[in-house]
Each structure stands twice: as structure tokens, then as C-alpha cells.
Enzyme design. Structure first.
Site, short mmCIF file in Angstrom:
data_model
loop_
_atom_site.label_atom_id
_atom_site.label_comp_id
_atom_site.label_asym_id
_atom_site.label_seq_id
_atom_site.Cartn_x
_atom_site.Cartn_y
_atom_site.Cartn_z
CE LYS A 150 24.86 23.84 -4.24
NZ LYS A 150 25.09 24.96 -4.65
CE LYS A 207 26.76 36.26 -5.18
NZ LYS A 207 28.23 36.07 -5.35
CG HIS A 263 26.03 19.19 32.24
ND1 HIS A 263 25.85 18.47 33.51
CD2 HIS A 263 26.37 20.39 32.66
CE1 HIS A 263 26.25 19.23 34.60
NE2 HIS A 263 26.30 20.43 33.89
CD GLU A 312 30.75 26.80 1.57
OE1 GLU A 312 29.77 25.92 1.50
OE2 GLU A 312 30.67 27.91 1.18
CD GLU A 364 19.85 22.93 -1.99
OE1 GLU A 364 20.58 22.25 -1.84
OE2 GLU A 364 20.05 24.05 -2.73
N GLY A 409 29.23 33.55 -0.38
CA GLY A 409 28.13 33.36 0.52
C GLY A 409 28.40 33.35 2.11
NE ARG A 410 34.04 29.85 2.54
CZ ARG A 410 34.03 29.62 1.21
NH1 ARG A 410 32.96 29.79 0.59
NH2 ARG A 410 34.95 29.53 0.43
#
Length: 543
Positions: free
Chosen positions: A508, A210, A388, A357, A216, A271-272
Site C-alpha cells: 500500500k 473505518k 469437473h 490474513e 480503494e 476487518g475480516r
């Protein structure tokens, strides 16, 4: 302004649920079904082809009535209306929360700060569609005139988890002459492996940030730029091989991307919650604009259901209330998401960000310490793989782990008996978790006495089963919105802000400081705790 509400512990329904728990908490699901044989049909709900069986939960009609009363006392109806109205319910950032506007049909109106946001949403969708058609048809050419054959999405968090999950979920519908890769981790191995076998002349990068400053994402974006230019040579090539999903035109242009190929979104999209915005450009490139609009239609159908359906038949509300019931009354720490559909293999990972979050909060909207546990841990794997792996602990361990099973009546890839075997496992696992196997049953099979305790299944492990016809873009939209609104329901009852994420900030900030200390030529002056200082010094010595 912070929302004031009666503390949870003082709400009538909360107190009534505590008393009710003492009455039924020790009851086994075997007993609940014996006392109420019709519950398997009655404790169900359905909308738009999504069917929910919640009968294998440790509840009665009275439990359900009290949970719905709790939702009413917590102002859930008013909070739902406030979100859909565009009120600034994300109070710590003074923002509206309008992911529902991203899938609102043309002609609807949602006004924020005096502006109807639906028309600009459709402008971006139309721009995305035109761009996707050009790339998919081969009309869009790279710098050397070659068709785009590879698309690499660079993002992190919601700019990565949603697109990755959607691509894997809808791979059946994707254009198979296009290769899709996703880079998120700042670990250089992520980028190196993503592009190892790609030709820069045929590769398009989508940079999703954004602000166009996310550490990152921009580290990976600049590495991608260097990688592409090492082959293409000409700085002008950037405009043909990079597009931006951002709102920062200045930084986008500075990077070398034509701002005509910048796809925007809004600060009322978290964002999510953004996979159905321009962040979903990679999804649209993979499955095409028509399928992407079906995805949005699925989201919208669940939005309408959530907004208009009475709580006792409202799928997201029921899921949210049941999560409250186990988290705060049974002290359950986690929820397992178990999709019996290989295409949904990344769905649990996607839900981890969406749920944790959102509701991993320790204070209420008015800044007071919460009284109860919030935000259970969501996790899971696709069936039958998980059987399993970790099902042993769910069946015979000491922890109570509510489970959501997700299955489909039909498979996209019919192969012999495979799908019947898969779905038999859905129904068998839910049955085994609920009813278990008694010592008497084990003995009746001829098991030696010393072995009996090891083969007993206590049962009484709750689960929901969610079924749909088959996995389509529309169904995926419904499933994502189902969990989005379940998260909202939980946050409304806990009276927390489900839409900020201050918890990701501190690490951060400290990382930015430490990067300089790791890269400093001279011995840096550090003001950390002794452990961190020692670790930094050890890294500097050995790197």
C-alpha cells in the site's frame, strides 16, 4: 507485552506427535478403518445441529489424545479465556479481539478498558434495524422522492468479502424488490459494471471504511458521488443516497453524509471478523433485522460451544488441530473448502481472507522466527463444479490436500432428484478420496494391463464432512464462527498474532508513492529497482 511460551519443538506433545507419525504416517485409511470399524461413528462431534465427521482423517485415538495434549501445552484454554475476557491479545496493535462481543446477547457483560462494550453493540444494532426497516418498507426516500430499489456496498477486504458472501449465502431470504451490488476493486470496471443499469434516483450507497481514508474504498466512493450527482445535481442529495459505516465523523460529514446515518464499530473488531458488525448493514438490508439477529444467534451458539466444550468434542478445536497435523507433520500446503450448496459459492473466497490474513505470519508473539509452517492456503469452489475442475489433482495428483466437505440434509429449492444427486456426490467424493481404488480392483473390471496405472486411485486423502439441516442465517453464523475459532486455535498453537495484518501495509505504501510517479506531468525522479523503474516508464509511455 509479548507472550513467552515453550517453543513448539520443545513441547512434549510435539515430540510425541513426531514419534507417533513414524508409527502411523504410512498407514492407509483402508487399514485404519479395517482395524477400527467403529471409528466412523466415534470420530464425530456435534453442536447446535452442526455435525462433523472427521473419521476419514489419518489419525487414531492416540493422535487425537496427543493433539489435545498439544493444545493444552500451548495454553489454548487460557488464550480462549483471555479473548472472551477482552484482554489485549492483539499485542502488536495493543488491542482486544472481541468479534464475539458483536453477537453477545443483551444482558451479557464484556468489559474493555473499564467499559462494558455489549450495550453500545446493541445500540448500533438497534440503529441499523431502524434504518433497515425504513429502507425495506420504502419509508426512506431518495432526493427526488423515489423509493430506494438499489443498494451498492462500497468496501474492500473484510468490508466487502463478508457482505458479498453473506448476501449470496442468504439470497433465498432476501427482499427481492431490492437489487444489491458490491464494489471493491479500484479497477474502474468494477464500479462501471455495478451501476451500469441503475438509476441514481433509486440507489443507496453504503460506504464502508473505518477511517474513511481507505484508498480503494474512498476512490470508489468519490466516483459514486460524482455518478450520483451527475443525475441528481444537488449536493444535498448526497445525504439521501449515501450512508457511512465508519468511525471518522469529520471525514463522513465532509463527504456530505449526515452523521446521523453513520454506523460505527470499534478498533477491537478486525476487518475480516466484522461481517456481523455494522459492516453487515447490506446483509441486514437484504434479509431484514430478524434474520440478521438469527445470524448473530448462530455465531453466538458456536462461540459458547468453543468456549465451554472439552477440546476432544470441540468442533473448531478439532478442525484447527487437524490443520496443524497436516500442515506441520504431513507438509500439506493447502486446505480445500468444498461446499455442496450453490448459495455458499463465495464461502471459500471469504475464508481465504479469514484464514490467510490471520495466520500468514512468520514470527511468534515474542518476535522470534517461527519454527514450522504456518497458515496453509485455503481455496475451493462449490460442488459439483469443482469435480469437473480440480478434483483430478486432489484424487490422483502428487500433493496431499485435506478437504472440508459441507452439505445439507435439505435444500432450499427442491427440484426433482437434484439434492439427492448433489449429496450423493458429497459422500462419494469423500469415500473415493479416503479409500481409492487398487490395481487389483481395476484389473478385476477387465482393464488392460497398460491402462491399469492410469486408473488406480491411491486414496488415503483425508477429509472432514460437515452437515447441517438446511442453510439458514443461524447456520451461516455457526459455520463462519466455526472457522473463525479454528483459525484462533491454529494461531494459539503456533504462538502467532492471528489478529494483525502488517503484511498488507508495504505494498500500500509503495503504491501511494508510485501513483504520483505514474501521474506526474514531468519525468519523475525514481528510486526503485531497475525492473520496477522500467515497468513504470513503459506504462507512462503507453498509457
Amino acid at each position: 507485552m509479548a507472550t513467552q511460551t515453550v517453543p513448539l519443538s520443545e513441547r512434549k506433545a510435539w515430540k510425541a506427535l513426531q514419534t507417533h507419525l513414524q508409527q502411523i504416517g504410512g498407514k492407509h485409511l483402508r487399514e485404519l478403518f479395517a482395524d477400527d470399524p467403529a471409528r466412523g461413528e466415534r470420530f464425530t462431534a456435534e453442536t447446535g445441529g452442526i455435525f462433523l465427521d472427521y473419521s476419514k482423517n489419518r489419525i487414531t485415538d492416540e493422535t487425537l489424545k496427543l493433539l489435545v495434549q498439544l493444545a493444552d501445552e500451548s495454553g489454548l484454554r487460557e488464550k480462549i479465556d483471555a479473548m472472551f475476557r477482552g484482554d489485549k491479545i492483539n499485542i502488536t496493535e495493543n488491542r482486544a479481539v472481541l468479534h464475539v462481543a458483536l453477537r453477545a446477547p443483551k444482558g451479557e457483560s464484556i468489559v474493555v478498558d473499564g467499559e462494558d462494550v455489549v450495550p453500545p453493540v446493541h445500540e448500533v444494532l438497534d440503529k441499523m434495524s431502524a434504518f433497515a426497516d425504513r429502507v425495506r418498507s420504502g419509508e426512506w426516500k431518495g432526493h427526488t422522492g423515489k423509493k430506494i430499489r438499489n443498494v451498492v456496498n462500497i468496501g474492500i477486504g473484510g468490508s466487502d468479502l463478508g457482505p458479498v458472501m453473506a448476501y449470496e449465502a442468504l439470497k433465498f431470504y432476501s427482499q427481492r424488490d431490492l437489487t444489491f451490488r458490491f464494489v471493491s476493486n479500484v479497477d474502474g470496471s468494477d464500479f462501471a459494471e455495478a451501476v451500469r443499469d441503475l438509476d441514481a434516483e433509486e440507489t443507496l450507497f453504503l460506504v464502508a471504511s473505518k477511517t474513511f481514508t481507505t484508498l480503494e474504498t474512498m476512490t470508489n466512493a468519490h466516483t459514486a458521488r460524482d455518478w450520483a450527482l451527475a443525475k441528481l445535481g444537488d449536493e444535498k442529495a448526497v445525504a439521501k443516497h449515501f450512508v457511512a459505516i465508519s468511525t471518522n465523523a469529520k471525514e463522513v460529514a465532509k463527504f456530505g453524509i449526515d452523521t446521523a446515518n453513520m454506523f460505527g464499530f470499534w478498533d477491537w473488531v478486525g476487518g475480516r471478523y466484522s461481517m456481523d458488525s455494522a459492516i453487515g448493514l447490506s446483509t441486514m438490508l437484504a434479509i431484514g433485522p430478524a434474520n440478521f439477529r438469527d445470524l448473530l444467534a448462530g455465531f453466538h451458539e458456536m462461540d459458547v460451544h468453543f468456549r465451554t466444550t472439552p477440546f476432544e468434542k470441540n468442533l473448531p478445536v478439532l478442525l484447527g488441530l487437524l490443520t496443524i497435523w497436516y500442515t506441520d507433520f504431513f507438509d500439506a500446503q493447502t486446505v480445500a473448502i468444498l461446499p455442496y450448496e450453490q448459495y455458499l459459492k463465495r464461502f471459500p473466497a471469504y475464508l481465504q481472507q479469514l484464514t490467510m490474513e490471520s495466520n500468514g505470519k512468520h514470527v511468534t508473539l515474542d518476535g522470534k522466527q517461527v519454527e514450522v509452517q504456518t497458515g496453509p492456503i485455503y481455496w475451493g469452489e462449490p460442488g459439483t463444479n469443482g469435480q469437473h475442475s480440480f478434483y483430478q489433482l486432489i484424487h490422483q495428483g502428487t500433493r496431499l490436500i485435506p478437504c472440508d466437505f459441507i452439505g445439507f440434509y435439505k435444500t432450499l429449492n427442491p427440484l426433482g432428484r437434484h439434492h439427492d444427486m448433489l449429496m450423493a456426490n458429497v459422500f462419494a467424493q469423500a469415500e473415493a478420496l479416503a479409500f481409492g481404488k487398487t490395481a487389483e480392483q481395476v484389473k478385476a473390471e477387465g482393464t488392460p494391463d497398460w491402462l491399469v496405472p492410469h486408473r488406480v486411485f491411491e486414496g488415503n486423502r483425508p477429509s472432514n464432512t460437515i452437515l447441517a439441516d438446511h442453510l439458514t442465517p443461524k447456520v451461516l453464523g455457526q459455520l463462519v464462527a466455526l472457522y473463525e475459532h479454528s483459525v484462533f486455535t491454529q494461531g494459539a498453537i503456533w504462538n502467532i498474532d492471528s489478529f494483525d495484518q502488517w503484511g498488507v501495509e508495504l505494498g500500500k505504501v509503495l503504491a501511494q508513492k508510485i501513483i504520483g510517479e505514474l501521474e506526474s506531468e514531468s519525468e519523475p525522479k525514481m528510486a526503485h529497482d531497475p525492473s520496477t523503474t522500467n515497468l513504470i516508464q513503459r506504462y507512462r509511455k503507453n498509457k
